[in-house]
Design a protein around this motif. Sequence first.
Motif, PDB file in Angstrom:
ATOM      1  N   TYR A 153       0.872  -1.169   0.000  1.00 16.80           N
ATOM      2  CA  TYR A 153       0.000   0.000   0.000  1.00 16.80           C
ATOM      3  C   TYR A 153       0.916   1.228   0.000  1.00 16.80           C
ATOM      4  CZ  TYR A 153      -3.913   3.099   0.949  1.00 16.80           C
ATOM      5  OH  TYR A 153      -4.874   4.095   0.854  1.00 16.80           O
ATOM      6  N   VAL A 154       1.027   1.864  -1.159  1.00 18.45           N
ATOM      7  CA  VAL A 154       1.926   2.992  -1.345  1.00 18.45           C
ATOM      8  C   VAL A 154       1.119   4.287  -1.399  1.00 18.45           C
ATOM      9  CG1 VAL A 154       3.589   4.091  -2.902  1.00 18.45           C
ATOM     10  CG2 VAL A 154       3.638   1.611  -2.569  1.00 18.45           C
ATOM     11  N   VAL A 155       1.489   5.233  -0.557  1.00 18.45           N
ATOM     12  CA  VAL A 155       0.924   6.576  -0.655  1.00 18.45           C
ATOM     13  C   VAL A 155       1.977   7.504  -1.237  1.00 18.45           C
ATOM     14  CG1 VAL A 155      -0.695   6.284   1.256  1.00 18.45           C
ATOM     15  CG2 VAL A 155       1.601   7.188   1.721  1.00 18.45           C
ATOM     16  N   ARG A 156       1.499   8.553  -1.904  1.00 15.44           N
ATOM     17  CA  ARG A 156       2.401   9.591  -2.398  1.00 15.44           C
ATOM     18  C   ARG A 156       2.104  10.879  -1.641  1.00 15.44           C
ATOM     19  NH1 ARG A 156       3.083   9.136  -8.909  1.00 15.44           N
ATOM     20  NH2 ARG A 156       4.432  10.937  -8.465  1.00 15.44           N
ATOM     21  N   LEU A 157       3.127  11.448  -1.064  1.00 14.16           N
ATOM     22  CA  LEU A 157       2.959  12.684  -0.312  1.00 14.16           C
ATOM     23  C   LEU A 157       2.693  13.852  -1.254  1.00 14.16           C
ATOM     24  CD1 LEU A 157       5.932  12.404   2.226  1.00 14.16           C
ATOM     25  CD2 LEU A 157       3.644  11.412   2.387  1.00 14.16           C
ATOM     26  N   GLN A 158       1.781  14.722  -0.859  1.00 11.76           N
ATOM     27  CA  GLN A 158       1.572  15.966  -1.595  1.00 11.76           C
ATOM     28  C   GLN A 158       2.639  16.957  -1.108  1.00 11.76           C
ATOM     29  OE1 GLN A 158      -2.554  17.166  -1.311  1.00 11.76           O
ATOM     30  NE2 GLN A 158      -3.294  15.144  -1.911  1.00 11.76           N
ATOM     31  N   VAL A 159       3.831  16.759  -1.634  1.00 10.21           N
ATOM     32  CA  VAL A 159       5.008  17.440  -1.080  1.00 10.21           C
ATOM     33  C   VAL A 159       4.915  18.966  -1.159  1.00 10.21           C
ATOM     34  CG1 VAL A 159       6.593  15.507  -1.393  1.00 10.21           C
ATOM     35  CG2 VAL A 159       6.193  17.068  -3.296  1.00 10.21           C
ATOM     36  N   ASP A 160       4.165  19.489  -2.120  1.00 10.35           N
ATOM     37  CA  ASP A 160       4.037  20.949  -2.242  1.00 10.35           C
ATOM     38  C   ASP A 160       3.052  21.521  -1.230  1.00 10.35           C
ATOM     39  OD1 ASP A 160       5.818  20.939  -4.340  1.00 10.35           O
ATOM     40  OD2 ASP A 160       4.264  20.792  -5.874  1.00 10.35           O
ATOM     41  N   ALA A 161       2.278  20.631  -0.565  1.00  6.48           N
ATOM     42  CA  ALA A 161       1.242  21.109   0.353  1.00  6.48           C
ATOM     43  C   ALA A 161       1.585  20.876   1.819  1.00  6.48           C
ATOM     44  CB  ALA A 161      -0.087  20.421   0.021  1.00  6.48           C
ATOM     45  N   ILE A 162       2.749  20.268   2.072  1.00  2.31           N
ATOM     46  CA  ILE A 162       3.139  19.987   3.453  1.00  2.31           C
ATOM     47  C   ILE A 162       4.481  20.653   3.757  1.00  2.31           C
ATOM     48  CG2 ILE A 162       1.853  17.816   3.579  1.00  2.31           C
ATOM     49  CD1 ILE A 162       4.473  16.320   3.117  1.00  2.31           C
ATOM     50  N   ALA A 163       4.698  20.934   5.035  1.00  2.08           N
ATOM     51  CA  ALA A 163       5.956  21.573   5.437  1.00  2.08           C
ATOM     52  C   ALA A 163       7.124  20.591   5.490  1.00  2.08           C
ATOM     53  CB  ALA A 163       5.772  22.280   6.773  1.00  2.08           C
ATOM     54  N   PRO A 164       6.939  19.402   6.118  1.00  6.35           N
ATOM     55  CA  PRO A 164       8.077  18.476   6.206  1.00  6.35           C
ATOM     56  C   PRO A 164       8.457  17.904   4.832  1.00  6.35           C
ATOM     57  CG  PRO A 164       6.313  17.874   7.732  1.00  6.35           C
ATOM     58  CD  PRO A 164       5.746  18.877   6.796  1.00  6.35           C
ATOM     59  N   SER A 165       9.709  17.550   4.692  1.00  5.86           N
ATOM     60  CA  SER A 165      10.175  16.918   3.464  1.00  5.86           C
ATOM     61  C   SER A 165       9.750  15.449   3.440  1.00  5.86           C
ATOM     62  CB  SER A 165      11.694  17.006   3.374  1.00  5.86           C
ATOM     63  OG  SER A 165      12.291  16.215   4.402  1.00  5.86           O
ATOM     64  N   HIS A 166       9.883  14.863   2.283  1.00  4.32           N
ATOM     65  CA  HIS A 166       9.639  13.421   2.111  1.00  4.32           C
ATOM     66  C   HIS A 166      10.477  12.617   3.117  1.00  4.32           C
ATOM     67  CE1 HIS A 166      10.375   9.647  -0.522  1.00  4.32           C
ATOM     68  NE2 HIS A 166       9.147   9.550  -0.073  1.00  4.32           N
ATOM     69  N   ARG A 167      11.746  12.946   3.207  1.00  8.29           N
ATOM     70  CA  ARG A 167      12.641  12.234   4.120  1.00  8.29           C
ATOM     71  C   ARG A 167      12.221  12.435   5.581  1.00  8.29           C
ATOM     72  NH1 ARG A 167      19.242  12.202   3.903  1.00  8.29           N
ATOM     73  NH2 ARG A 167      19.590  11.032   5.828  1.00  8.29           N
TER      74      ARG A 167
END
Length: 386
Positions: free
Chosen positions: A299-313
Amino acid sequence: MIPYGRQDIRQEDVDAVVEVLRSDFLTQGPVVPRFEQAVAGHVRARHAVAVNSATSALHIACLALDLGEGDWLWTTPITFVASANCGLYCGAKVDFVDIDPKTYNLCPEALAVKLKKAKEEGRLPKVLVAVHLCGQPCEMAAIHELSQRYGFRIIEDASHAIGGQYRGKPIGNGSYSDITVFSFHPVKIVTTGEGGMAVTNDDELAERMSLLRSHGITRDPECMTHEPDGPWYYQQVDLGFNYRMTEMQAALGVSQIERLDAYVARRNELAERYDRLLADLQVITPWQHPDNYSGRHLYVVRLQVDAIAPSHRAVFQSLREQGIGVNLHYIPVHLQPWYRQMGFRSGDFPEAERYYAEAISLPLFPLMTEGQQDAVVSALEEALVG
């Protein structure tokens, strides 16, 4: 720690293995054929060839299709390295086709464009490895149609997908490919410890793979180049390998396969519950084709990286620190050092690289409780805040 995957070993599994340990055969006995028949029956294939890993199955599948020096194997960059390495083992060259941003599988439209150009350049692939990422099948009808037009052979890497269906038929039935490969690693849908299997409807391919998994040696007089010297006689007629599955592994597989449908159903229940629980979070949940049935290995989710403050890492590390055993499937193969030295570079497959920058695999396994799942969602919600 809640792991991203976990095997389910029950007393009946232990009993099946112990029975073999107390028998006369620990290898090359009657249980491996029994496991092969069980898998072939389940996926509606004519033949099944059990081996010691899915990597071995990919290797002998490529060899059976006569992949060799000067040939090309194409696959997706978002897969485990074995899907590409099997071509290198045969002396072939490897290239990749970018992914569909919706399914994360090899994109048929990108494949069509690349094939047209490759035909003009005289570098069409001999084999395409279509990987059913997370258990969701590729768009095999479109890929098969392209294979008929351009003349390449198809291996389905269904390491994530046993128990799933494509257009109402079991994955592995062979309607759109030459060979399908399954994995029985402990985090997969059913396990034999380590182990794999290649299934096919082609008699000659099955015979060749059976020969290759056991040193290329035959005891069948009809396959020998001259008359046997006696009843003890065998001949090496091909350059094969020791890729055999043990009787203990097969016994575990025979026991596990009886629960395959229940395992896949439970995985789908949990995945659908994730969909509901994550609906308001800043993640993209995995889209599923309504006409197919996924094995739901991951079950893979993709972060909405442009909409959140923390980085992917940072999100990944936060989840690990909270006891959630997340993982990332996969680092694009073309970015691995071994493949970079072949000339691949960042930017070659932008959809795959975009996926890698956003993806996180959440825990999913049949024994997972709703309480554990709630804990995963709560931890993810906290991680997204930072």
